[in-house]
Scaffold this active site. Structure first.
Site, PDB file in Angstrom:
ATOM      1  N   SER A  80       0.840  -1.199   0.000  1.00 20.74           N
ATOM      2  CA  SER A  80       0.000   0.000   0.000  1.00 20.74           C
ATOM      3  C   SER A  80       0.869   1.240   0.000  1.00 20.74           C
ATOM      4  O   SER A  80       2.029   1.204   0.434  1.00 20.74           O
ATOM      5  CB  SER A  80      -0.882   0.002   1.250  1.00 20.74           C
ATOM      6  OG  SER A  80      -1.498   1.254   1.457  1.00 20.74           O
ATOM      7  N   TYR A 139       0.462   0.063  10.770  1.00 14.95           N
ATOM      8  CA  TYR A 139       0.026  -0.366   9.434  1.00 14.95           C
ATOM      9  C   TYR A 139       1.102  -0.050   8.399  1.00 14.95           C
ATOM     10  O   TYR A 139       1.436  -0.887   7.558  1.00 14.95           O
ATOM     11  CB  TYR A 139      -1.278   0.337   9.065  1.00 14.95           C
ATOM     12  CG  TYR A 139      -1.767   0.016   7.662  1.00 14.95           C
ATOM     13  CD1 TYR A 139      -2.210  -1.254   7.334  1.00 14.95           C
ATOM     14  CD2 TYR A 139      -1.782   1.000   6.670  1.00 14.95           C
ATOM     15  CE1 TYR A 139      -2.651  -1.554   6.051  1.00 14.95           C
ATOM     16  CE2 TYR A 139      -2.229   0.717   5.387  1.00 14.95           C
ATOM     17  CZ  TYR A 139      -2.659  -0.561   5.087  1.00 14.95           C
ATOM     18  OH  TYR A 139      -3.096  -0.854   3.809  1.00 14.95           O
TER      19      TYR A 139
END
Length: 315
Positions: A157, A182
């Site tokens: 990502s 994350y």
């Protein structure tokens, strides 16, 4: 040989769908595994691959839910796998090894994002544990069944911009921040592909990582409507902000492209976005941060992951 982070001019882009990418590709006789292939981008990836002729195995933490979501899609099967549990990873890999089948495409698609602080396994931070370590153990245990010419695709990502590896405290034993955690896990996904490619290329197996784009999927389940509105993702009415997000079909395109594009033959270890290799960037997205593709960082992460999981197919 290191593949440069330079665009190829694939002919596809941010608006391309997985169906577009596979329009001229016949995957008949190809076998793929897609973790989390029953929800969000994974579901669209499974649909696209099977429509092109591939058979797809979807490992799922909730097999009954997966079977219901995949009902009506030909060429797909489901098996139990919990990426947060190394015993489950081992059991799945042993079962699959017993089938005698070879893997042509392995897409590490499953993941969690911005969850409250939680621990998996022997106390690992959950996002690092599920997004990286679970997949690390899975690929290493499946290595004997990964065929020459296969591709391993790690879904990362643009979130990797939020954090490099926190070598002094990868498990956030102090100062937990859900977005930094994350980000670290997504950096780990990229570094994993870098070093796996370095190790596996001599066997004819190549690895890639990618940013699928911003998409509203169940990945946002840990974020409240109020939080997503404050971040500018949702309108005051709770609808996605127009023009900000890809559709799930568009979001699945880059991982399908990385798994199948002939343009990537002989290449590997690169980070992709919008159905092309992404450039290196250091000030703002798009692109990949240099720390995420650094081979020394990738080697260091591999060594740490071996120590944590006890698994290394290349030892």
């Amino acid at each position: 040989m290191t593949t440069p982070q330079l665009k190829l001019g694939s002919g596809f882009g941010a608006d391309s769908t997985a169906e577009d990418v596979l329009a001229d590709i016949d995957l008949t006789g190809t076998f793929a595994i897609v973790t989390g292939g029953y929800s969000g981008l994974g579901l669209e990836t499974t649909r696209a691959l099977t429509a092109a002729g591939a058979r797809v195995l979807v490992p799922a933490r909730r097999p009954d839910v997966a079977r219901a979501a995949l009902d009506g899609i030909d060429g797909v099967e489901v098996a139990a796998l919990d990426l947060s549990d190394l015993d489950s990873v081992r059991d799945f890999a042993e079962w699959f090894d017993g089938t005698g089948r070879a893997i042509d495409i392995l897409i590490n698609n499953a993941g969690i994002m911005a969850c409250p602080e939680s621990r998996v396994g022997p106390g690992w931070e959950a996002q690092f544990g599920v997004n990286h370590l679970g997949h690390f153990a899975l690929v290493n245990r499946l290595w004997p069944r990964i065929a020459p010419g296969a591709r391993v695709v790690a879904v990362s990502s643009a979130g990797h911009w939020r954090s490099a590896m926190r070598w002094d405290d990868v498990h956030f034993t102090t100062g937990y921040d859900k977005w930094e955690a994350y980000g670290q896990s997504k950096t780990a996904n990229i570094l994993f592909a870098v070093h796996l490619d370095a190790l596996a290329a001599s066997a004819g197996v190549r690895a890639f990582s990618l940013h699928p784009g911003g998409i509203i999927t169940p990945l946002q389940r840990h974020l409240s409507r109020q939080e997503q509105t404050a971040m500018g993702w949702l309108t005051a009415d709770g609808d996605p902000v127009p023009g900000l997000f890809k559709t799930p079909q568009q979001g699945a395109a880059t991982q399908v492209w990385a798994a199948t594009s002939p343009l990537l033959d002989g290449s590997g270890g690169v980070y992709c976005e919008d159905c092309d290799i992404a450039p290196i960037a250091e000030t703002e997205p798009p692109g990949v941060r240099g720390y995420a593709i650094d081979p020394d960082q990738a080697r260091r992460l591999w060594e740490l992951s071996v120590k944590l999981t006890g698994v290394d197919a290349f030892a």
